[in-house]
Design an enzyme around this catalytic site. Structure first.
Site, PDB file in Angstrom:
ATOM      1  CD  GLU A  86      -2.997  -0.723   0.030  1.00 27.66           C
ATOM      2  OE1 GLU A  86      -3.843   0.166   0.180  1.00 27.66           O
ATOM      3  OE2 GLU A  86      -2.870  -1.362  -1.026  1.00 27.66           O
ATOM      4  CB  SER A  87       2.122   3.230   2.335  1.00 30.20           C
ATOM      5  OG  SER A  87       2.558   2.402   3.410  1.00 30.20           O
TER       6      SER A  87
END
Length: 277
Positions: free
Chosen positions: A29-30
């Site tokens: 995700e990040s």
């Protein structure tokens, strides 16, 4: 990763979810950047919550962790705790609807598409045209729903693409998190060159984070499960009735600054996030 690994493990233990999957999902995700925000949506933080989902999670679980209602998703402690609660919630929801225990791929689908979207995909025919069933998601995540030559993927092919991405991150950060949880020894994961896989290079002693103990959470709402025609070890794919509002709960459009399921790049970077406990 080094700056948030202890926070991820502490929250996983507190909430009662798999630390390996928590690390895998944060990597996808990040790339472990706590302040990162999507270019084309409100998705923010380690687990890339959009505004609507974030506000709902904080309203539901914030009080038991001392998280104020106006806490932003860029707060690493709040984001990782809500990420763990969201994972637990999705696991309970899927278990009651697909007739088996959800796999890591299933749970990432629920985070990526919302739990309703995951159920809809997992109960669709494997040969269905995925962009026709999920036109909005396909438009914003073409590397998942289309081949590099722009041929629409089937439901089974989309699931295979998700499996490829989850497996890649699980073999590195997921395994490192499991090792830390099991032995108390942290392994440093080196970011690879483009196209390479990261590798574990050294051992370091972890710093134990301190988080407020969680109280028991309510169980997910019960509903009769849908039968799977793929067996317990393979994705359950066979006709569903996904809810559009649920499908879009955590949906994000692709962004150029973050590696996630909406991009096809294989480059990973060491995070520069500062984990505040």
């Amino acid at each position: 990763w080094d700056n948030v690994k202890d926070l991820i493990l502490a929250a996983s233990k507190m909430v009662g979810v798999d630390p390996g999957l928590m690390a895998t999902m944060a990597s996808i995700e990040s790339t472990f950047r706590t302040k990162v925000k999507a270019d084309t949506s409100s998705a923010t933080g380690l687990y890339q919550f959009i505004d609507k989902t974030w506000k709902g999670m904080v309203a539901k679980y914030g009080a038991k962790y001392g998280i104020a209602p106006n806490t932003p998703p860029s707060d690493p402690r709040a984001n990782v705790l809500m990420g763990a609660e969201f994972l637990k919630e999705n696991s309970e929801y899927l278990s009651g609807r697909i007739g088996r225990q959800p796999t890591d791929n299933d749970l990432y689908l629920a985070h990526f598409m919302g739990k309703g979207g995951a159920v809809k995909l997992l109960t669709s025919s494997p040969t269905d045209n995925a962009p026709q069933i999920f036109p909005k998601q396909a438009a914003a995540n073409q590397s998942i729903f289309y081949t590099p030559s722009k041929v629409p993927r089937t439901i089974a092919q989309v699931y295979q693409e998700i499996d490829s991405r989850v497996s890649k991150h699980s073999k590195t950060y997921g395994m490192a998190a499991k090792e830390l949880a099991a032995t108390g020894k942290a392994v440093e994961v080196k970011a690879p060159a483009t196209g390479a896989e990261p590798g574990i290079v050294t051992e370091t002693k972890p710093t134990a984070p301190t988080l407020t103990p969680a109280s028991p959470t309510a169980s997910a709402d019960a509903e009769k499960p849908k039968a799977s025609n793929w067996g317990s070890a393979t994705p359950a794919i066979g006709g569903g009735n996904g809810n559009t509002q649920e499908i879009d709960t955590i949906f994000r459009a692709p962004r150029g600054d973050v590696q996630n399921t909406a991009t096809a790049t294989t480059t990973e970077t060491n995070n520069t996030a500062q984990a505040a406990v």
